[in-house]
Design a protein around this motif. Structure first.
Motif, mmCIF file in Angstrom:
data_model
loop_
_atom_site.group_PDB
_atom_site.id
_atom_site.type_symbol
_atom_site.label_atom_id
_atom_site.label_comp_id
_atom_site.label_asym_id
_atom_site.label_seq_id
_atom_site.Cartn_x
_atom_site.Cartn_y
_atom_site.Cartn_z
ATOM 1 N N ASN A 191 26.905 -3.372 -24.850
ATOM 2 C CA ASN A 191 25.523 -3.280 -25.224
ATOM 3 C C ASN A 191 25.477 -2.252 -25.989
ATOM 4 N N PHE A 192 25.292 -2.357 -27.410
ATOM 5 C CA PHE A 192 25.299 -1.453 -28.579
ATOM 6 C C PHE A 192 24.188 -0.668 -28.726
ATOM 7 N N ARG A 193 23.213 -0.800 -27.763
ATOM 8 C CA ARG A 193 22.025 0.275 -27.542
ATOM 9 C C ARG A 193 22.437 1.289 -26.701
ATOM 10 N N LYS A 194 23.550 1.087 -26.144
ATOM 11 C CA LYS A 194 24.061 2.181 -25.110
ATOM 12 C C LYS A 194 25.389 3.072 -25.672
ATOM 13 N N VAL A 195 25.574 3.093 -26.914
ATOM 14 C CA VAL A 195 26.646 3.620 -27.543
ATOM 15 C C VAL A 195 26.338 5.059 -27.503
#
Length: 75
Positions: A39-43
């Motif tokens: 989930n690249f919004r949670k990097v």
């Protein structure tokens, strides 16, 4: 788009024995929690400089460990 790129990279590597794909974005170290992997919004923001693209020292430290691990597997 990202999935297509991923498939292309692996297809290329499968045809060239001198090429290895080192997966970076499936590593829990880059995400807020292990459940967030992919989930690249949670990097993790703390691993990047202000442009949110380039790693800071902490990000490079993680990358170093990943690449050393990959090299150990290759040699």
């Amino acid at each position: 788009r990202r999935e297509r790129y991923h498939r292309l990279m692996h297809a290329y590597a499968s045809l060239h024995e001198d090429t290895t794909v080192v997966e970076l974005w499936n590593r829990p170290d880059f995400f807020e929690t292990p459940e967030d992997v992919g989930n690249f919004r949670k990097v993790r923001d703390d691993l990047f400089v202000d442009d949110t693209v380039h790693p800071n020292q902490a990000g490079y430290d993680i990358l170093k460990d990943i690449f050393l691990e990959a090299l150990d597997e290759l040699i």
